[in-house]
Structure formats: C-alpha cells, structure tokens
Design a protein around this motif. Structure first.
Motif, mmCIF file in Angstrom:
data_model
loop_
_atom_site.group_PDB
_atom_site.id
_atom_site.type_symbol
_atom_site.label_atom_id
_atom_site.label_comp_id
_atom_site.label_asym_id
_atom_site.label_seq_id
_atom_site.Cartn_x
_atom_site.Cartn_y
_atom_site.Cartn_z
ATOM 1 N N ASP A 58 11.257 -64.419 52.631
ATOM 2 C CA ASP A 58 12.302 -64.732 53.613
ATOM 3 C C ASP A 58 13.648 -64.090 53.270
ATOM 4 N N GLU A 59 13.609 -63.004 52.500
ATOM 5 C CA GLU A 59 14.847 -62.302 52.173
ATOM 6 C C GLU A 59 14.645 -60.781 52.120
ATOM 7 N N GLY A 60 13.601 -60.310 52.822
ATOM 8 C CA GLY A 60 13.398 -58.875 52.966
ATOM 9 C C GLY A 60 12.882 -58.161 51.751
ATOM 10 N N ALA A 61 12.221 -58.892 50.841
ATOM 11 C CA ALA A 61 11.783 -58.259 49.597
ATOM 12 C C ALA A 61 10.286 -57.992 49.512
ATOM 13 N N CYS A 62 9.470 -58.601 50.413
ATOM 14 C CA CYS A 62 8.015 -58.488 50.239
ATOM 15 C C CYS A 62 7.297 -57.764 51.363
ATOM 16 N N GLY A 63 7.897 -57.668 52.533
ATOM 17 C CA GLY A 63 7.290 -56.925 53.642
ATOM 18 C C GLY A 63 6.221 -57.686 54.415
ATOM 19 N N ALA A 64 5.946 -58.934 54.057
ATOM 20 C CA ALA A 64 4.876 -59.679 54.729
ATOM 21 C C ALA A 64 5.181 -59.953 56.207
ATOM 22 N N CYS A 65 6.455 -59.908 56.574
ATOM 23 C CA CYS A 65 6.855 -60.235 57.949
ATOM 24 C C CYS A 65 7.048 -58.988 58.810
ATOM 25 N N THR A 66 6.546 -57.843 58.351
ATOM 26 C CA THR A 66 6.797 -56.582 59.058
ATOM 27 C C THR A 66 6.188 -56.575 60.463
ATOM 28 N N VAL A 67 6.987 -56.172 61.427
ATOM 29 C CA VAL A 67 6.531 -55.931 62.799
ATOM 30 C C VAL A 67 7.117 -54.590 63.229
ATOM 31 N N LEU A 68 6.717 -54.114 64.385
ATOM 32 C CA LEU A 68 7.289 -52.880 64.907
ATOM 33 C C LEU A 68 8.303 -53.197 65.989
ATOM 34 N N MET A 69 9.454 -52.548 65.907
ATOM 35 C CA MET A 69 10.444 -52.633 66.975
ATOM 36 C C MET A 69 10.624 -51.218 67.523
ATOM 37 N N ASP A 70 10.242 -51.040 68.771
ATOM 38 C CA ASP A 70 10.288 -49.708 69.398
ATOM 39 C C ASP A 70 9.547 -48.684 68.542
ATOM 40 N N GLN A 118 -7.680 -58.608 49.595
ATOM 41 C CA GLN A 118 -8.427 -59.677 48.921
ATOM 42 C C GLN A 118 -8.119 -61.003 49.601
ATOM 43 N N CYS A 119 -6.988 -61.598 49.305
ATOM 44 C CA CYS A 119 -6.674 -62.877 49.963
ATOM 45 C C CYS A 119 -6.253 -62.658 51.413
ATOM 46 N N GLY A 120 -5.746 -61.472 51.731
ATOM 47 C CA GLY A 120 -5.395 -61.141 53.109
ATOM 48 C C GLY A 120 -4.004 -61.563 53.555
ATOM 49 N N PHE A 121 -3.269 -62.278 52.695
ATOM 50 C CA PHE A 121 -1.961 -62.785 53.121
ATOM 51 C C PHE A 121 -0.998 -61.657 53.465
ATOM 52 N N CYS A 122 -0.996 -60.602 52.656
ATOM 53 C CA CYS A 122 -0.045 -59.512 52.869
ATOM 54 C C CYS A 122 -0.545 -58.474 53.858
ATOM 55 N N THR A 123 -1.838 -58.563 54.240
ATOM 56 C CA THR A 123 -2.472 -57.503 55.029
ATOM 57 C C THR A 123 -1.762 -57.204 56.355
ATOM 58 N N PRO A 124 -1.395 -58.205 57.167
ATOM 59 C CA PRO A 124 -0.713 -57.870 58.426
ATOM 60 C C PRO A 124 0.571 -57.067 58.209
ATOM 61 N N GLY A 125 1.325 -57.420 57.166
ATOM 62 C CA GLY A 125 2.553 -56.673 56.871
ATOM 63 C C GLY A 125 2.262 -55.238 56.486
ATOM 64 N N PHE A 126 1.227 -55.043 55.659
ATOM 65 C CA PHE A 126 0.843 -53.686 55.266
ATOM 66 C C PHE A 126 0.359 -52.885 56.471
ATOM 67 N N VAL A 127 -0.453 -53.514 57.321
ATOM 68 C CA VAL A 127 -0.980 -52.807 58.496
ATOM 69 C C VAL A 127 0.166 -52.364 59.409
ATOM 70 N N MET A 128 1.126 -53.255 59.645
ATOM 71 C CA MET A 128 2.221 -52.897 60.542
ATOM 72 C C MET A 128 3.156 -51.868 59.896
ATOM 73 N N ALA A 129 3.337 -51.975 58.590
ATOM 74 C CA ALA A 129 4.147 -50.957 57.898
ATOM 75 C C ALA A 129 3.459 -49.598 57.973
ATOM 76 N N ALA A 130 2.120 -49.606 57.840
ATOM 77 C CA ALA A 130 1.356 -48.358 57.936
ATOM 78 C C ALA A 130 1.446 -47.786 59.340
ATOM 79 N N LYS A 131 1.369 -48.653 60.352
ATOM 80 C CA LYS A 131 1.503 -48.176 61.735
ATOM 81 C C LYS A 131 2.872 -47.531 61.952
ATOM 82 N N GLY A 132 3.902 -48.171 61.446
ATOM 83 C CA GLY A 132 5.245 -47.597 61.579
ATOM 84 C C GLY A 132 5.360 -46.263 60.867
ATOM 85 N N LEU A 133 4.746 -46.189 59.680
ATOM 86 C CA LEU A 133 4.775 -44.936 58.917
ATOM 87 C C LEU A 133 4.083 -43.816 59.693
#
Length: 207
Positions: A58-70, A118-133
């Motif tokens: 909740d302070e921008g350090a882990c990327g788990a909340c990543t979404v795409l904006m435009d 593995q646990c999948g908790f971070c996966t959505p953030g990684f997927v969206m970061a990858a999409k943005g990349l």
C-alpha cells in the motif's frame, strides 16, 4: 450574470467522475462515491469488486496493485481515484483468458527456469506490469524484461520463470506458435507405491 465563486465551486464539485474500466464507462458522484483521498486501488477492489489486483504494501513498493491506465502500467495504490477521470483502466479481469501473457504464465514450467507462479498472490500485478511493458516495447530483451518488472516483488522467488514467461509471450506476439498446455513437460514423476512392509508414522507417541 456572473456566477458567484461559492456557487461555481459547488457546481464544479458535482461534476461526475467518469472512468472507463475494462471497456465499460462508470460514473461516480464526488463526495458520495469517491472522496478526495480515495485511492484507485480502493475504488477498484472495495467499491467495484475487482479483487484481482492485490493491495500488499500500500505504498508503491511491491507492484501487486498494478493496473493499466491508457495502456501504461500504474500502481493503483499510489493513484487517486479522482485522477482516473476520463481515462481507461484495465484490470486483470479485463484480459481475455487466451491473452498471450496469461497463457505464458500458466504454461511456464521449463526446467532450469521453473514456474512463473507459486502462491499466485503477486501474479496479477506481474501480468499487468508485463502487459504495460509489452505495450511500450513489444520486443524487449531479457534484460529489458527484468528492468521493466523490477518494481514487482514475488516472495516465492519465481523471477526466472516470470521473465521466461514474458519472453515466450513476446514470441507469441511476434507470430510464434502459442504454447500448448497439453505439451507441457511436467517436472513431476509418476506416483510411487510404497512396499507393504514400509513402516508409516502412526501419529501416536510413546506413553
């Protein structure tokens, strides 16, 4: 007739906040639906139920909340909901199931690189970061992938598998053959039946 400053301020305050989320426009009333300090992550998760994004640090350090904006990756915990007015937001729920990045993450299990989740908790953030990349750089090198995802943290340590999955998604985007789940090499051997004479723990201690 000139509008009084106070009246103008009230009228401006009532202007609805419009955000396009996963292809659908939503309209919010300031002060009722969205308060000034509300983050985009809170709006998406708690108000609209898009729980694919996670709020961990909740302070921008882990990327788990990543979404795409435009089309660009943003940390939704660091973005005010009101700042999304007029913009298009994409959460992981808005991606099709056969999206190349999702397919690549699911299929990844190459020996030497391991799984992408593995646990999948971070996966959505990684997927969206990858999409943005990939939106900004459709043909990144392995080094650019690692640099592009360096803001995301995986506590399970699947970094090699994640980078490999993004590389495979790039290959599919470039016209490569989609990875088939049926052809995956599973690093799990066949079941082993223990000899009948093998002693097994009984779960009882000595008196």
């Amino acid at each position: 007739m000139a509008t009084k400053p106070g009246k103008q301020a009230r009228e401006t305050k009532k202007t609805p906040i419009k955000i396009k989320i996963n292809g659908q426009w939503h309209e919010f009333e300031p002060g009722r639906d969205i308060v000034p300090e509300m983050t985009l992550s809170y709006l998406l998760r708690e108000k609209l139920g898009f729980t694919g994004l996670k709020v961990a640090c909740d302070e921008g350090a882990c990327g788990a909340c990543t979404v795409l904006m435009d089309g660009k990756a943003v940390l939704s915990c660091m973005k005010l909901a009101a700042e999304a007015h007029g913009h298009e937001i994409l959460t992981i729920e808005g991606l099709p199931e056969d999206d190349p990045v999702i397919r690549a993450f699911v299929a990844q299990c190459e020996p030497g690189y391991g799984t992408a989740l593995q646990c999948g908790f971070c996966t959505p953030g990684f997927v969206m970061a990858a999409k943005g990349l990939l939106n900004e750089n459709p043909k990144p090198t392995t080094g650019e992938i690692k640099e592009g995802l360096s803001g995301n943290i995986c506590r399970c340590g699947c970094y090699s598998g994640i980078a490999r999955a993004v590389l495979h998604a790039c290959e599919e985007n470039k016209g490569g053959k989609p990875r088939s789940f049926g052809s995956m090499h599973l690093p799990i051997g066949p079941s082993v039946r223990l000899p009948a004479s093998t002693s097994r723990p009984k779960g009882r201690g000595k008196p």
